[in-house]
Design an enzyme around this catalytic site. Structure first.
Site, short mmCIF file in Angstrom:
data_model
loop_
_atom_site.label_atom_id
_atom_site.label_comp_id
_atom_site.label_asym_id
_atom_site.label_seq_id
_atom_site.Cartn_x
_atom_site.Cartn_y
_atom_site.Cartn_z
N LYS A 1 0.41 -0.87 0.50
CA LYS A 1 0.09 0.04 0.26
C LYS A 1 0.62 1.72 -0.18
O LYS A 1 1.97 1.44 0.53
CB LYS A 1 -1.05 -0.10 1.57
CG LYS A 1 -1.87 1.43 0.85
CD LYS A 1 -2.56 0.91 2.51
CE LYS A 1 -3.46 2.05 3.21
NZ LYS A 1 -3.09 3.02 3.12
N LYS B 1 7.28 1.39 2.10
CA LYS B 1 7.94 0.42 0.82
C LYS B 1 9.73 0.93 0.41
O LYS B 1 10.45 -0.03 0.59
CB LYS B 1 6.71 -0.11 0.07
CG LYS B 1 7.70 -0.88 -1.11
CD LYS B 1 6.37 -1.39 -1.86
CE LYS B 1 5.28 -0.15 -2.50
NZ LYS B 1 5.85 1.32 -3.30
N LYS C 1 6.85 9.34 -9.37
CA LYS C 1 6.74 10.06 -8.63
C LYS C 1 8.53 10.11 -8.40
O LYS C 1 9.14 10.83 -7.64
CB LYS C 1 6.85 9.91 -6.83
CG LYS C 1 4.69 9.50 -6.17
CD LYS C 1 4.57 10.25 -5.58
CE LYS C 1 4.92 8.91 -4.38
NZ LYS C 1 4.51 8.04 -4.15
N ASP D 1 -0.77 -0.67 -4.24
CA ASP D 1 -1.09 -1.93 -4.59
C ASP D 1 -1.08 -1.95 -5.92
O ASP D 1 -2.12 -2.68 -5.84
CB ASP D 1 -2.12 -2.38 -3.53
CG ASP D 1 -3.53 -0.59 -3.62
OD1 ASP D 1 -2.41 -0.15 -4.33
OD2 ASP D 1 -4.24 -1.48 -2.81
#
Length: 292
Positions: free
Chosen positions: A9, A14, A40, A139
């Protein structure tokens, strides 16, 4: 060479996890490349003192070759490895796929382009890397973002989650995609990385989720202020405070992942099952409020 992809998510930590694992693997003597697959383009910043690098799609646009086929770009030597690959902490190679201009095109195109380019330019072989780490957007398991698992490109997939309900919900959706792609030759699930966020540490609930999912928890990363301090300086915990306990945990987790050669086909939870997990989390939150 081992190729590993990380999903989870958005905002779950992450990229922080991937950068720290990359740093840990490099400290253990591995040659590592991190491929950022988020438009990004901030996946690798903590490996480069917070500095962003030009994305592959931006470089192609700036050179005016973004409309050309990859074969033409390579045949006519219009793109060099040093145009898109930058070195970070401890010699880690960094690549950012990037994305289209806001409001134009498919966000997953950068992943498709960068993976195709890296493969056809023989980047991994020429750099003689031991480990490729793909840091994939949130995700999303469709289009370009699904390439590492859809094509079996990654040897294994790891899902990063906390004990937050929406994080587990997203993890379940990712595993649903993995289970479908495995049937067509896609990558298996190497395991769950439990990344503790906030004040609630509910390892037992995450463990129950993993058991129902037919997944292993490969490691747990506790909530540590060292991680936040390091990120303010644009660093990993490994670089910022190598002797701290959190850095040792990352080192152990990196070794566990590198040595793990097994994977499972996840059995995603049905709606009623994931809602039951949610009820367990709700009860834990209530109990925590009482004790506070």
């Amino acid at each position: 060479m081992k190729q590993i992809a990380f999903y989870g998510k958005g905002g779950i930590g992450k990229s922080t996890t991937v950068c720290n694992l990359a740093a840990a693997l490099s400290k253990s003597g591995k040659k590592v490349i991190v491929v950022g697959c988020d438009p990004k383009h901030d996946c690798t910043s903590n490996l480069r003192s917070g500095e962003d690098i030009p994305t592959v799609l931006d470089v192609l646009r700036e050179k005016g070759i973004d409309k050309l086929g990859i074969e033409t770009i390579i045949r006519e030597n219009l793109l060099k490895k040093e145009d898109i690959i930058y070195e970070g902490f401890n010699g880690i190679y960094c690549v950012e796929a990037g994305g289209p201009k806001p409001g134009y095109g498919c966000a997953g195109r950068g992943v498709i382009v960068v993976i195709d380019l890296l493969k056809k330019m023989n980047v991994f072989e020429d750099l003689d890397v031991d480990v490729v780490l793909y840091d994939v957007l949130g995700d999303v398991v469709c289009g370009g973002f699904a390439m590492p698992l859809r094509m079996g490109l990654a040897d294994q997939i790891y899902v990063v989650t906390s004990s937050d309900y929406m994080a587990l919900y997203a993890a379940n959706n990712i595993c649903s995609g993995i289970s479908q792609f495995v049937k067509r030759g896609g990558s298996t699930l190497g395991g769950i990385i439990y990344n503790v966020r906030g004040s609630m540490d509910a390892f037992d609930i995450v463990s129950e989720f993993a058991n129902q999912l037919n997944a292993n928890i490969i490691g747990k990363v506790p909530n540590s202020p060292i991680i936040n301090e390091a990120e303010i300086d644009g660093q990993t915990a490994i670089e910022y405070a190598p002797e701290e306990e959190i850095s040792k945990i990352y080192m152990e987790l990196a070794e566990s992942i590198y040595q793990n050669n097994t994977g499972t086909t996840p059995n995603p939870l049905e709606n009623a099952q994931i809602m039951q997990i949610g009820k367990m989390i709700k009860e834990r939150i209530k109990k925590q409020k009482i004790t506070e």
